[in-house]
Design an enzyme around this catalytic site. Structure first.
Site, PDB file in Angstrom:
ATOM      1  N   ARG A 136      21.867-107.391  42.299  1.00 38.38           N
ATOM      2  CA  ARG A 136      21.553-106.188  41.518  1.00 38.38           C
ATOM      3  C   ARG A 136      22.283-104.957  42.043  1.00 38.38           C
ATOM      4  O   ARG A 136      22.258-103.899  41.405  1.00 38.38           O
ATOM      5  CB  ARG A 136      20.042-105.947  41.511  1.00 38.38           C
ATOM      6  N   CYS A 137      22.937-105.082  43.195  1.00 32.79           N
ATOM      7  CA  CYS A 137      23.624-103.958  43.838  1.00 32.79           C
ATOM      8  C   CYS A 137      25.115-103.995  43.500  1.00 32.79           C
ATOM      9  O   CYS A 137      25.784-104.996  43.741  1.00 32.79           O
ATOM     10  CB  CYS A 137      23.409-104.048  45.349  1.00 32.79           C
ATOM     11  N   SER A 138      25.646-102.907  42.977  1.00 30.05           N
ATOM     12  CA  SER A 138      27.061-102.871  42.594  1.00 30.05           C
ATOM     13  C   SER A 138      27.982-103.029  43.804  1.00 30.05           C
ATOM     14  O   SER A 138      29.031-103.680  43.709  1.00 30.05           O
ATOM     15  CB  SER A 138      27.385-101.577  41.851  1.00 30.05           C
TER      16      SER A 138
ATOM     17  N   ASN B 179      22.804-108.982  47.393  1.00 29.89           N
ATOM     18  CA  ASN B 179      21.807-108.608  46.394  1.00 29.89           C
ATOM     19  C   ASN B 179      22.574-108.440  45.084  1.00 29.89           C
ATOM     20  O   ASN B 179      23.308-107.469  44.918  1.00 29.89           O
ATOM     21  CB  ASN B 179      21.110-107.308  46.774  1.00 29.89           C
TER      22      ASN B 179
ATOM     23  N   ARG C 154      27.980-106.710  44.690  1.00 29.94           N
ATOM     24  CA  ARG C 154      28.776-107.465  43.709  1.00 29.94           C
ATOM     25  C   ARG C 154      30.267-107.242  43.942  1.00 29.94           C
ATOM     26  O   ARG C 154      31.067-108.170  43.839  1.00 29.94           O
ATOM     27  CB  ARG C 154      28.394-107.079  42.278  1.00 29.94           C
TER      28      ARG C 154
END
Length: 122
Positions: A18-20, A16, A23
């Site tokens: 948008r998830c740190s 995802n 990433r």
């Protein structure tokens, strides 16, 4: 849909962007030059059979890698002692409930929390 990896030569990152944490796990793989396929599971949700197989590869019941703080968890009427089939059905209907990131390699998988856990499969 590609499905889950069939051999140890294949790595699949359930990601995802948008998830740190997701990433960070992706960056760890890239920094090491690891070849992997990325599947943005919110855009390309896992089918119920894939989720059952993922639970087996993780070696953990679905509720242990479900995002129980999400509104969809409460909306589905789930609790900590929910049946496996109910949790998997909710994850199939609401992919936001799937913890991220998850790295799958052959018959094994790991939740990347913390992100460095993905390195266990390398």
């Amino acid at each position: 849909m590609a499905g889950l990896p069939a051999s140890d030569a294949e790595l699949l990152l359930l990601h995802n962007p948008r998830c740190s944490k997701s990433r960070a796990a992706r960056a760890l793989l890239e920094e090491r030059g690891v070849a992997f396929t990325e599947r943005r599971y919110l855009e390309e949700p896992l089918a119920p059979a894939e989720l059952r197989e993922l639970a087996a590869r993780l070696g953990r019941p679905a509720r242990e890698w479900a995002r129980t703080g999400e509104f969809a968890w409460r909306e589905a009427g789930l609790s900590g002692d929910a049946e496996e089939s109910a949790v998997l059905a909710a994850m199939a209907a609401h992919p936001i409930l799937v913890e991220r990131p998850i790295l799958v390699r052959g018959r094994r998988a790991v939740v990347g929390r913390p992100p460095e856990r993905v390195l266990e499969l390398l």
